[in-house]
Design a protein around this motif. Sequence first.
Motif, PDB file in Angstrom:
ATOM      1  N   ALA A 171       0.785  -1.293  -0.217  1.00 51.94           N
ATOM      2  CA  ALA A 171      -0.007   0.046   0.104  1.00 51.94           C
ATOM      3  C   ALA A 171       0.709   1.348  -0.071  1.00 51.94           C
ATOM      4  O   ALA A 171       0.506   2.374  -0.470  1.00 51.94           O
ATOM      5  CB  ALA A 171      -1.029  -0.035   1.043  1.00 51.94           C
ATOM      6  N   GLU A 172       2.067   1.233   0.758  1.00 59.78           N
ATOM      7  CA  GLU A 172       2.867   2.134   0.899  1.00 59.78           C
ATOM      8  C   GLU A 172       3.339   2.764  -0.708  1.00 59.78           C
ATOM      9  O   GLU A 172       4.016   1.934  -1.368  1.00 59.78           O
ATOM     10  CB  GLU A 172       4.055   1.835   1.607  1.00 59.78           C
ATOM     11  CG  GLU A 172       5.024   3.217   1.753  1.00 59.78           C
ATOM     12  CD  GLU A 172       6.395   3.001   2.612  1.00 59.78           C
ATOM     13  OE1 GLU A 172       7.108   3.779   2.864  1.00 59.78           O
ATOM     14  OE2 GLU A 172       6.223   1.766   3.300  1.00 59.78           O
ATOM     15  N   GLY A 173       3.072   3.964  -1.274  1.00 59.56           N
ATOM     16  CA  GLY A 173       3.538   4.473  -2.593  1.00 59.56           C
ATOM     17  C   GLY A 173       2.563   3.958  -3.764  1.00 59.56           C
ATOM     18  O   GLY A 173       2.768   4.355  -4.735  1.00 59.56           O
ATOM     19  N   ALA A 174       1.534   3.421  -3.426  1.00 58.52           N
ATOM     20  CA  ALA A 174       0.596   3.044  -4.322  1.00 58.52           C
ATOM     21  C   ALA A 174      -0.279   3.898  -4.806  1.00 58.52           C
ATOM     22  O   ALA A 174      -0.649   4.886  -4.010  1.00 58.52           O
ATOM     23  CB  ALA A 174      -0.480   1.768  -3.696  1.00 58.52           C
ATOM     24  N   ALA A 175      -0.549   4.094  -6.053  1.00 52.21           N
ATOM     25  CA  ALA A 175      -1.671   4.993  -6.723  1.00 52.21           C
ATOM     26  C   ALA A 175      -2.990   4.635  -6.222  1.00 52.21           C
ATOM     27  O   ALA A 175      -3.756   3.912  -6.801  1.00 52.21           O
ATOM     28  CB  ALA A 175      -1.493   4.905  -8.184  1.00 52.21           C
ATOM     29  N   LEU A 176      -3.415   5.257  -4.948  1.00 50.69           N
ATOM     30  CA  LEU A 176      -4.654   4.855  -4.407  1.00 50.69           C
ATOM     31  C   LEU A 176      -5.476   5.901  -4.236  1.00 50.69           C
ATOM     32  O   LEU A 176      -4.895   7.005  -3.565  1.00 50.69           O
ATOM     33  CB  LEU A 176      -4.456   4.201  -2.995  1.00 50.69           C
ATOM     34  CG  LEU A 176      -5.815   3.568  -2.537  1.00 50.69           C
ATOM     35  CD1 LEU A 176      -6.433   2.391  -2.893  1.00 50.69           C
ATOM     36  CD2 LEU A 176      -5.338   3.144  -0.908  1.00 50.69           C
ATOM     37  N   GLN A 177      -6.875   6.132  -4.651  1.00 52.02           N
ATOM     38  CA  GLN A 177      -7.619   7.119  -4.253  1.00 52.02           C
ATOM     39  C   GLN A 177      -8.841   6.835  -3.766  1.00 52.02           C
ATOM     40  O   GLN A 177      -9.175   5.464  -3.782  1.00 52.02           O
ATOM     41  CB  GLN A 177      -8.177   7.623  -6.019  1.00 52.02           C
ATOM     42  CG  GLN A 177      -9.119   8.817  -5.607  1.00 52.02           C
ATOM     43  CD  GLN A 177      -9.779   9.147  -7.063  1.00 52.02           C
ATOM     44  OE1 GLN A 177      -9.238   8.838  -8.126  1.00 52.02           O
ATOM     45  NE2 GLN A 177     -10.542  10.054  -6.839  1.00 52.02           N
ATOM     46  N   LEU A 178      -9.081   7.486  -2.579  1.00 54.49           N
ATOM     47  CA  LEU A 178     -10.204   7.185  -1.510  1.00 54.49           C
ATOM     48  C   LEU A 178     -11.465   8.008  -1.970  1.00 54.49           C
ATOM     49  O   LEU A 178     -11.180   9.143  -2.139  1.00 54.49           O
ATOM     50  CB  LEU A 178      -9.589   7.155  -0.188  1.00 54.49           C
ATOM     51  CG  LEU A 178      -8.628   6.311   0.219  1.00 54.49           C
ATOM     52  CD1 LEU A 178      -8.216   6.628   1.821  1.00 54.49           C
ATOM     53  CD2 LEU A 178      -8.949   4.922   0.165  1.00 54.49           C
ATOM     54  N   GLU A 179     -12.484   7.495  -1.729  1.00 53.27           N
ATOM     55  CA  GLU A 179     -13.926   8.045  -1.964  1.00 53.27           C
ATOM     56  C   GLU A 179     -14.730   7.625  -0.577  1.00 53.27           C
ATOM     57  O   GLU A 179     -14.760   6.402  -0.070  1.00 53.27           O
ATOM     58  CB  GLU A 179     -14.688   7.820  -3.103  1.00 53.27           C
ATOM     59  CG  GLU A 179     -13.894   8.194  -4.430  1.00 53.27           C
ATOM     60  CD  GLU A 179     -13.874   9.707  -4.755  1.00 53.27           C
ATOM     61  OE1 GLU A 179     -14.767  10.438  -4.089  1.00 53.27           O
ATOM     62  OE2 GLU A 179     -12.965  10.010  -5.473  1.00 53.27           O
ATOM     63  N   LYS A 180     -15.560   8.604  -0.270  1.00 53.09           N
ATOM     64  CA  LYS A 180     -16.209   8.357   1.204  1.00 53.09           C
ATOM     65  C   LYS A 180     -17.705   7.742   0.737  1.00 53.09           C
ATOM     66  O   LYS A 180     -17.991   7.829  -0.479  1.00 53.09           O
ATOM     67  CB  LYS A 180     -16.645   9.725   1.787  1.00 53.09           C
ATOM     68  CG  LYS A 180     -15.568  10.690   2.382  1.00 53.09           C
ATOM     69  CD  LYS A 180     -16.050  11.782   3.070  1.00 53.09           C
ATOM     70  CE  LYS A 180     -14.931  12.514   3.442  1.00 53.09           C
ATOM     71  NZ  LYS A 180     -15.399  13.856   4.166  1.00 53.09           N
ATOM     72  N   THR A 181     -17.969   6.852   1.553  1.00 55.64           N
ATOM     73  CA  THR A 181     -19.252   6.320   1.152  1.00 55.64           C
ATOM     74  C   THR A 181     -20.440   6.720   2.167  1.00 55.64           C
ATOM     75  O   THR A 181     -19.974   7.304   3.136  1.00 55.64           O
ATOM     76  CB  THR A 181     -19.142   4.605   1.495  1.00 55.64           C
ATOM     77  OG1 THR A 181     -18.697   4.398   2.719  1.00 55.64           O
ATOM     78  CG2 THR A 181     -18.073   4.174   0.724  1.00 55.64           C
ATOM     79  N   GLN A 182     -21.650   6.284   1.714  1.00 54.81           N
ATOM     80  CA  GLN A 182     -22.478   6.842   2.537  1.00 54.81           C
ATOM     81  C   GLN A 182     -22.674   6.455   3.980  1.00 54.81           C
ATOM     82  O   GLN A 182     -23.065   7.162   4.938  1.00 54.81           O
ATOM     83  CB  GLN A 182     -24.070   6.146   2.063  1.00 54.81           C
ATOM     84  CG  GLN A 182     -24.647   6.659   0.670  1.00 54.81           C
ATOM     85  CD  GLN A 182     -25.152   8.067   0.918  1.00 54.81           C
ATOM     86  OE1 GLN A 182     -25.606   8.670   2.130  1.00 54.81           O
ATOM     87  NE2 GLN A 182     -25.458   9.156  -0.242  1.00 54.81           N
ATOM     88  N   ASP A 183     -21.945   5.512   4.541  1.00 53.05           N
ATOM     89  CA  ASP A 183     -21.905   5.132   5.738  1.00 53.05           C
ATOM     90  C   ASP A 183     -20.867   5.416   6.560  1.00 53.05           C
ATOM     91  O   ASP A 183     -20.691   5.178   7.748  1.00 53.05           O
ATOM     92  CB  ASP A 183     -22.125   3.548   5.973  1.00 53.05           C
ATOM     93  CG  ASP A 183     -20.881   2.836   5.304  1.00 53.05           C
ATOM     94  OD1 ASP A 183     -20.235   3.496   4.495  1.00 53.05           O
ATOM     95  OD2 ASP A 183     -20.695   1.641   5.616  1.00 53.05           O
ATOM     96  N   GLY A 184     -20.297   6.313   5.968  1.00 50.51           N
ATOM     97  CA  GLY A 184     -18.806   6.858   6.746  1.00 50.51           C
ATOM     98  C   GLY A 184     -17.623   6.258   6.356  1.00 50.51           C
ATOM     99  O   GLY A 184     -16.396   6.633   7.179  1.00 50.51           O
ATOM    100  N   GLY A 185     -17.482   5.189   5.763  1.00 50.44           N
ATOM    101  CA  GLY A 185     -16.359   4.332   5.396  1.00 50.44           C
ATOM    102  C   GLY A 185     -15.716   5.075   4.143  1.00 50.44           C
ATOM    103  O   GLY A 185     -16.127   6.110   3.663  1.00 50.44           O
ATOM    104  N   PHE A 186     -14.853   4.133   3.420  1.00 46.14           N
ATOM    105  CA  PHE A 186     -14.109   4.490   2.182  1.00 46.14           C
ATOM    106  C   PHE A 186     -13.983   3.432   1.258  1.00 46.14           C
ATOM    107  O   PHE A 186     -13.778   2.428   1.602  1.00 46.14           O
ATOM    108  CB  PHE A 186     -12.826   5.074   2.594  1.00 46.14           C
ATOM    109  CG  PHE A 186     -12.855   6.464   3.416  1.00 46.14           C
ATOM    110  CD1 PHE A 186     -12.863   7.557   2.935  1.00 46.14           C
ATOM    111  CD2 PHE A 186     -12.971   6.047   4.807  1.00 46.14           C
ATOM    112  CE1 PHE A 186     -12.633   8.628   3.689  1.00 46.14           C
ATOM    113  CE2 PHE A 186     -12.772   7.383   5.849  1.00 46.14           C
ATOM    114  CZ  PHE A 186     -12.887   8.538   5.166  1.00 46.14           C
ATOM    115  N   PHE A 187     -14.190   3.797  -0.010  1.00 48.73           N
ATOM    116  CA  PHE A 187     -14.085   2.929  -1.074  1.00 48.73           C
ATOM    117  C   PHE A 187     -12.614   3.370  -1.774  1.00 48.73           C
ATOM    118  O   PHE A 187     -12.279   4.536  -1.950  1.00 48.73           O
ATOM    119  CB  PHE A 187     -14.780   2.690  -2.187  1.00 48.73           C
ATOM    120  CG  PHE A 187     -16.020   1.927  -2.027  1.00 48.73           C
ATOM    121  CD1 PHE A 187     -15.931   0.861  -1.045  1.00 48.73           C
ATOM    122  CD2 PHE A 187     -17.627   2.162  -2.415  1.00 48.73           C
ATOM    123  CE1 PHE A 187     -17.214   0.018  -0.666  1.00 48.73           C
ATOM    124  CE2 PHE A 187     -18.556   1.371  -2.034  1.00 48.73           C
ATOM    125  CZ  PHE A 187     -18.363   0.377  -1.307  1.00 48.73           C
TER     126      PHE A 187
END
Length: 362
Positions: A171-187
């Motif tokens: 995960a370190e240095g990965a091209a990762l984008q996070l988006e919030k979900t309705q329940d307060g988590g993240f995809f």
Amino acid sequence: MSAALDNAELAEAVRMLRDSAAGLASRGGDRRRVRALRFQPPGFDPAVLAAMAEQGWIGLLLPEQKGGAGLGMTALCALAEELGAALAPEPLVPAMLSGSLLAAAGADMPLERLVAGEALVLAAWQEAPSTLEAPGTPGAPRLFIPQAGGASAFLVPVRQAQGLELWLQPAEGAALQLEKTQDGGFFGTLRPEGGALLGSIGEDAVADALEQATLATAATLLGVMDQAFVLTLDYLRTRQQFGRPIGSFQALQHRAADLQIQIALSRASIAAAAALLDDGSTSRAARRAAVSRAKARASDAALLVTRQAIQLHGGIGYTDEADISLYLRRAMVLANQFGSAALHRRRFAAEAHDDMLGEDAA
């Protein structure tokens, strides 16, 4: 499931799992904890996930020689139901999916760390919305990775000429984008960039792992709708109007009865699918059809029950401050994970037809 377990032993294992779940994530739950974690990366408590690993939950389905408990889907569905009722945001089902993939690929070292709770490895398999296929397209972005911000590494299936390979990308240095979900988590959306090759993995093994995760998600939805219904009944018993509890009004009693029927039907379909997967002697088409029936019903019923629960709470139910709203939000997120209800209805129609024709792909 271990062949050594008879019905009585399985019932006792399920009871113990439910009891242990009450210690970490009670049905009556501390919803203040859930609220405190919402929209705060990584969206869950790593310490609670580590405690779940200590209980042996991540390795619940794995054979004992792989460090697991050797239990089956009936036990897992009972546990998932309890965690759904508690709104636990920890990504236990995604972690278990990764465990199944690692075991199938023979990647013992990362599997040991995952099962022990020392590392969170999440499977990055999905390339399109509402699908249950892992095409493994090289370089294609991997979508909808639950609680991806807390992962230490990702499992990426990649298709080569000889079949599917499983890669471990830190995960370190990965091209990762996070988006919030309705329940307060993240995809998370991950763009694969190499990593370490763990080995080849059979497509049937990937498909079976996804079936298990799908049914566990249906069981989680069952827990969400069941607890939402319990809260709603409590509200109907205590809210007074015209000098008496509103639960005494016949129209509301009829609505509550309809919701209870939906919950009971969902529970029955999930239990039947779990028993079919644990048995293992039926055709692959029959197993897929049973899982799709359970997931389609659970997705639709959870959205119906939680939306009706909001309405039965009246105006307060529509506010974010009302705890009942947390259940609708969770149902909205889980309903489409591992395939929407529409996808599973189509798949049920196709697989049930194939099974009736005697097409056995097992």
